[in-house]
Scaffold this active site. Structure first.
Site, PDB file in Angstrom:
ATOM      1  N   SER A   1       0.792  -1.236   0.000  1.00 23.27           N
ATOM      2  CA  SER A   1       0.000   0.000   0.000  1.00 23.27           C
ATOM      3  C   SER A   1       0.822   1.283   0.000  1.00 23.27           C
ATOM      4  O   SER A   1       0.237   2.368  -0.047  1.00 23.27           O
ATOM      5  CB  SER A   1      -0.963   0.013   1.186  1.00 23.27           C
ATOM      6  OG  SER A   1      -2.077  -0.805   0.922  1.00 23.27           O
TER       7      SER A   1
ATOM      8  N   LYS B   1       0.011   3.772  -2.706  1.00 24.37           N
ATOM      9  CA  LYS B   1      -0.985   4.840  -2.612  1.00 24.37           C
ATOM     10  C   LYS B   1      -0.355   6.226  -2.516  1.00 24.37           C
ATOM     11  O   LYS B   1      -1.045   7.231  -2.721  1.00 24.37           O
ATOM     12  CB  LYS B   1      -1.910   4.582  -1.437  1.00 24.37           C
ATOM     13  CG  LYS B   1      -2.779   3.337  -1.598  1.00 24.37           C
ATOM     14  CD  LYS B   1      -3.706   3.130  -0.421  1.00 24.37           C
ATOM     15  CE  LYS B   1      -4.695   1.998  -0.671  1.00 24.37           C
ATOM     16  NZ  LYS B   1      -4.117   0.665  -0.417  1.00 24.37           N
TER      17      LYS B   1
ATOM     18  N   SER C   1      -6.199   3.450   4.341  1.00 26.47           N
ATOM     19  CA  SER C   1      -5.637   2.736   3.191  1.00 26.47           C
ATOM     20  C   SER C   1      -6.727   2.095   2.345  1.00 26.47           C
ATOM     21  O   SER C   1      -6.640   0.920   1.969  1.00 26.47           O
ATOM     22  CB  SER C   1      -4.636   1.666   3.662  1.00 26.47           C
ATOM     23  OG  SER C   1      -3.759   1.289   2.631  1.00 26.47           O
TER      24      SER C   1
ATOM     25  N   LYS D   1       3.558   6.315   4.684  1.00 26.57           N
ATOM     26  CA  LYS D   1       2.505   5.335   4.387  1.00 26.57           C
ATOM     27  C   LYS D   1       3.044   3.936   4.614  1.00 26.57           C
ATOM     28  O   LYS D   1       4.110   3.595   4.117  1.00 26.57           O
ATOM     29  CB  LYS D   1       2.058   5.478   2.921  1.00 26.57           C
ATOM     30  CG  LYS D   1       0.908   4.544   2.530  1.00 26.57           C
ATOM     31  CD  LYS D   1      -0.388   5.020   3.106  1.00 26.57           C
ATOM     32  CE  LYS D   1      -1.538   4.068   2.803  1.00 26.57           C
ATOM     33  NZ  LYS D   1      -1.448   2.818   3.591  1.00 26.57           N
TER      34      LYS D   1
END
Length: 383
Positions: free
Chosen positions: A66, A69, A128, A235
């Site tokens: 993730s 992202k 997320s 992140k």
């Protein structure tokens, strides 16, 4: 495969390096050894200068999960209007269902609802949301595939030559990968954007209910934000098994660092060691201790951090032992004498690097004593 023995030079923020696979490591801390990591790859970068402070397998291709992202968010800010209204139409809902997995983390979009692009960004970066990633891709890119093409083009523009995107969410897919170096570059660039930095640093965010959508209470899944001093963005990514990836932004005493670890089962130890070393500050802080006072979101996923102890060590390449509490390593022959004569109980933790300035003699300070060894005679003693 390049490790810490490699020798990316510092570059302006939005300028790709001339040689993307040349790494010049400029450590900021010279009175502690670079920490070993449990991660398969790791990177530490100075945010302001772009200088590489630490690199371990910097160009190895690994699932980025993730952390993907961050690129999705960057394109949304660069190409979208954050006040734009995005309606979850039948077509968009079908696209979301097609491009998320059954175990996806979700923002919670429902067919017929309307959100601003800004709301979708919070739903993308805090919980997320894979559904938010698809909605952003279709909205900003015009189509899902065109947005993925935009991601790959932007990666090349930023000098991320060891990155390839197949989706905007980070779901595991063949040919969807990045490297520790490239994630540091992406982290540096995204965290230089005031909007993205603000969103990524937000711990809790409330989206009130309106006639157009449901109410949302969003919690930032970047656990580093909740306990490590100065953490202010980034992140994480996690596949729900043992593979954890994280990009972390941290600012302290006027210094801003970007850290990356990929494929680790102990993200708090790895990232804490890197940041401590980068800031040259080893004052002990543990997510276990903080969690007892102020619960860290999703602490149960990591056994409430009970494994995090001052006495924990990591193996070093020279058959030594790195003590995470003080940030120093102990290696043979001092280590052998240390272990045979009481270890931590008798000597305490190491408080210096070995000193080789006396011919064949090497000495190292500990909390309670100094150990000196004669390398020629292979004899050691307590001073």
């Amino acid at each position: 495969m390049q490790r810490n023995t490699a020798t990316v030079a510092a570059t302006p923020l939005n300028q790709a390096p001339v040689n993307p696979h040349q790494v010049v490591i400029v450590p900021s801390d010279t009175d502690h050894p670079p920490p070993p990591v449990l991660a398969t790859a790791a990177y530490l970068m100075d945010m302001d200068s772009g200088a590489t402070l630490y690199a371990y397998n910097p160009f190895m291709h690994l699932p980025m999960l993730s952390t993907t992202k961050l690129m999705t968010a960057l394109l949304a800010v660069e190409h979208g209007n954050l006040n734009q209204q995005v309606t979850i139409t039948n077509a968009l809902d079908r696209d979301i269902q097609q491009h998320i997995s059954s175990d996806s983390s979700l923002f919670g979009l429902k067919k017929g609802e309307t959100y601003t692009l800004r709301d979708l960004l919070y739903g993308l970066l805090l919980p997320s949301g894979n559904d938010a990633a698809v909605a952003i891709a279709d909205t900003v890119g015009g189509s899902y595939q065109h947005f993925v093409d935009m991601m790959n083009q932007r990666a090349r523009e930023l000098g991320m030559y060891d990155t390839h995107y197949m989706n905007p969410s980070g779901l595991l897919a063949t040919s969807h990968y990045s490297s520790a170096h490239d994630l540091a570059v992406l982290g540096r660039y995204t965290m230089s954007n005031p909007i993205l930095h603000q969103i990524a640093s937000t711990r809790l965010y409330h989206i009130p209910k309106t006639s157009q959508h449901a109410e949302h209470y969003l919690v930032n899944g970047n656990q580093f934000l909740w306990w490590y001093p100065g953490a202010d963005g980034g992140k994480p990514g996690w596949d729900g098994n043992t593979d954890f990836v994280q990009v972390v932004s941290c600012t302290r005493n006027g210094r801003h660092l970007i850290g990356v670890t990929m494929n680790t089962k102990d993200w708090w130890t790895d990232m804490r060691d890197l940041m401590n070393w980068g800031f040259d500050n080893f004052q002990w802080i543990s997510p276990y201790d903080v969690d007892l006072q102020h619960p860290i979101p999703y602490d149960y996923d990591w056994g409430y951090f009970v494994r995090d102890k001052k006495t924990n060590t990591l193996p070093t390449a020279n058959h030594g032992r790195y003590y995470i509490y003080t940030g120093y390593s102990v290696s043979p022959p001092i280590l052998s004498y240390f272990d045979k004569n009481g270890g931590l109980d008798k000597f305490g933790f190491p408080t210096s690097m070995p000193d080789y300035t006396q011919g064949s003699l090497v000495s190292q300070r500990f909390q309670k004593a100094t150990i000196q060894c004669d390398l020629a005679g292979k004899q050691c003693k307590r001073l």
